[in-house]
Write an enzyme that holds these catalytic residues in place. Structure first.
Site, PDB file in Angstrom:
ATOM      1  N   GLU A 123     -27.748 155.066 -35.585  1.00  0.00           N
ATOM      2  CA  GLU A 123     -27.372 154.661 -34.232  1.00  0.00           C
ATOM      3  C   GLU A 123     -26.127 153.784 -34.263  1.00  0.00           C
ATOM      4  O   GLU A 123     -25.968 152.936 -35.146  1.00  0.00           O
ATOM      5  CB  GLU A 123     -28.529 153.904 -33.580  1.00  0.00           C
ATOM      6  CG  GLU A 123     -28.383 153.706 -32.084  1.00  0.00           C
ATOM      7  CD  GLU A 123     -29.680 153.223 -31.444  1.00  0.00           C
ATOM      8  OE1 GLU A 123     -29.601 152.261 -30.651  1.00  0.00           O
ATOM      9  OE2 GLU A 123     -30.753 153.806 -31.726  1.00  0.00           O
ATOM     10  N   ASP A 125     -24.092 151.474 -31.312  1.00  0.00           N
ATOM     11  CA  ASP A 125     -24.330 151.000 -29.948  1.00  0.00           C
ATOM     12  C   ASP A 125     -23.215 150.154 -29.382  1.00  0.00           C
ATOM     13  O   ASP A 125     -22.681 149.265 -30.055  1.00  0.00           O
ATOM     14  CB  ASP A 125     -25.574 150.083 -29.897  1.00  0.00           C
ATOM     15  CG  ASP A 125     -26.848 150.790 -30.262  1.00  0.00           C
ATOM     16  OD1 ASP A 125     -26.938 151.998 -30.051  1.00  0.00           O
ATOM     17  OD2 ASP A 125     -27.758 150.113 -30.770  1.00  0.00           O
ATOM     18  N   GLU A 127     -24.020 147.859 -26.212  1.00  0.00           N
ATOM     19  CA  GLU A 127     -25.058 147.460 -25.272  1.00  0.00           C
ATOM     20  C   GLU A 127     -24.525 146.312 -24.415  1.00  0.00           C
ATOM     21  O   GLU A 127     -24.031 145.317 -24.944  1.00  0.00           O
ATOM     22  CB  GLU A 127     -26.331 147.021 -26.001  1.00  0.00           C
ATOM     23  CG  GLU A 127     -27.057 148.158 -26.692  1.00  0.00           C
ATOM     24  CD  GLU A 127     -28.294 147.696 -27.433  1.00  0.00           C
ATOM     25  OE1 GLU A 127     -29.340 148.329 -27.285  1.00  0.00           O
ATOM     26  OE2 GLU A 127     -28.198 146.683 -28.161  1.00  0.00           O
ATOM     27  N   ASN A 142     -23.903 147.342 -32.371  1.00  0.00           N
ATOM     28  CA  ASN A 142     -24.898 147.398 -33.437  1.00  0.00           C
ATOM     29  C   ASN A 142     -24.723 148.678 -34.239  1.00  0.00           C
ATOM     30  O   ASN A 142     -24.222 149.678 -33.724  1.00  0.00           O
ATOM     31  CB  ASN A 142     -26.316 147.335 -32.867  1.00  0.00           C
ATOM     32  CG  ASN A 142     -27.309 146.749 -33.853  1.00  0.00           C
ATOM     33  OD1 ASN A 142     -27.024 146.647 -35.047  1.00  0.00           O
ATOM     34  ND2 ASN A 142     -28.477 146.375 -33.374  1.00  0.00           N
TER      35      ASN A 142
END
Length: 351
Positions: A123, A125, A127, A142
């Site tokens: 993943e 990210d 956010e 992240n």
């Protein structure tokens, strides 16, 4: 073997350094206008590259599918995903965040393969974490690799602008060697692949996602402030949706097939990245001024620093440790927060 250079390698950057992102309001209806598209990247209409994944009527297409509006209300959030799966590429969107009171609201723009690799997912990210009125949104990046959620590699930043006023570009460049996060063409974070990281560096095909959802349990001060639906609906808008990636067959999970697909299109990422000492300096300036949390400095979570933090420290690529407390929070940022709390308390006493 060549000797290791004393200075850091030039940083891949998006071309068109001189692009001026002049943001204006349309005279009709006060609608925010997205900044000019990134140079060398063709934005896609929604039906050219994306599909809705949840939210029913809480996803609306505007301007012939060139803009997507996601809404969070008491019934549901909303989200969409790329139609294809990619191994490496450049992924970007111009995003305008919900205004006013947005505590507990999470807007995310990210790559993931959690639907395919449930226990070993990768993943990347962006956010955006909502906040109470009068306090800025927080932006978090992240990186997870091979299900390494026990070792979060979070960094958080305060933005030098109000992300609720206008659209701004947020982009991710993912190659076999490095990952770079950009805000308005300025690189803000670089993760360089090292041998010690192993599978913790994302290396499996991923889809692109954009969502808005209720993160009351953790998003704002660890869940202290929850979503207050009195202020609903919460609206996030996405424009300039761009993908220049290496699409792979999602039914073929063999590493050889993925590597072949990535090799065939990897050269296409070249026009997006050139070497620039100026951009490396811009990233260093942004990080020094706006980083509010760094996992590499969180000695409580990681008494033994993760391998890439050690490598960055050795290469002088890490912010000085004296800037951060033992919990990874920037000391200047903590003092600013304390001053804000004191000011609000004084106002309460007066009232």
């Amino acid at each position: 073997m060549a000797s290791i250079a004393s200075s850091p390698p030039p940083l891949p950057m998006l071309s068109s350094l001189a692009v001026v992102l002049l943001l204006a309001l349309c005279a009709r209806g006060g609608e925010a206008r997205p900044p000019p598209p990134l140079h060398g990247v063709r934005p896609l209409a929604f039906d050219e590259g994306y599909t809705q994944i949840f939210g029913s009527a809480n996803l609306a297409l505007l301007r012939d599918g060139r803009r997507v509006r996601l809404t969070l209300d008491e019934s549901t959030g909303a989200g969409f995903a790329s139609q294809d799966v990619f191994l490496h590429g450049f992924f970007s969107a111009a995003i305008k965040l919900p205004a006013d009171y947005a505590a507990g609201v999470v807007v995310a723009f990210y790559l993931s393969n959690g639907d395919v690799y449930e226990k070993t997912h990768d993943e990347l990210d962006f956010e955006f974490l909502g906040n109470v009125r009068g306090r800025e949104w927080r932006v978090q990046t992240n990186v997870y690799g091979n299900g390494s959620t026990h070792a979060g590699r979070e960094e958080r930043y305060d933005l030098p602008f109000d992300p609720t006023d206008d659209f701004h570009h947020y982009s991710i460049l993912w190659t076999r060697d490095r990952i770079i996060f950009y805000v308005d063409e300025t690189p803000i974070r670089e993760v360089v692949r090292t041998a010690a990281m192993g599978a913790a560096f994302p290396s499996k095909p991923m889809s692109l996602y954009a969502t808005i959802w209720d993160g009351s349990a953790w998003a704002t001060l660890g869940g202290r402030y929850r979503v207050n639906y009195k202020y609903a609906p919460f609206v996030a808008e996405f424009a300039d949706l761009a993908i220049q990636g290496c699409a792979v067959d999602p039914t073929d999970r063999s590493s050889a097939a993925a590597a072949a697909a990535a090799a065939s299109c990897g050269a296409g990422l070249g026009p997006l990245a050139v070497s620039s000492a100026e951009q490396r300096a811009a990233m260093a300036a942004f990080r020094r001024a706006h980083t509010s949390y760094s996992y590499c400095h969180d000695r409580r979570r990681y008494p033994v620093a993760l391998s890439e933090c050690v490598a960055a420290r050795a290469g002088a690529g890490l912010l000085p440790g004296r800037m951060f407390g033992p919990d990874g929070m920037k000391l200047q940022h903590r003092r600013h927060r304390a001053a804000q709390r004191g000011h609000r308390a004084a106002q309460d006493d007066v009232m």
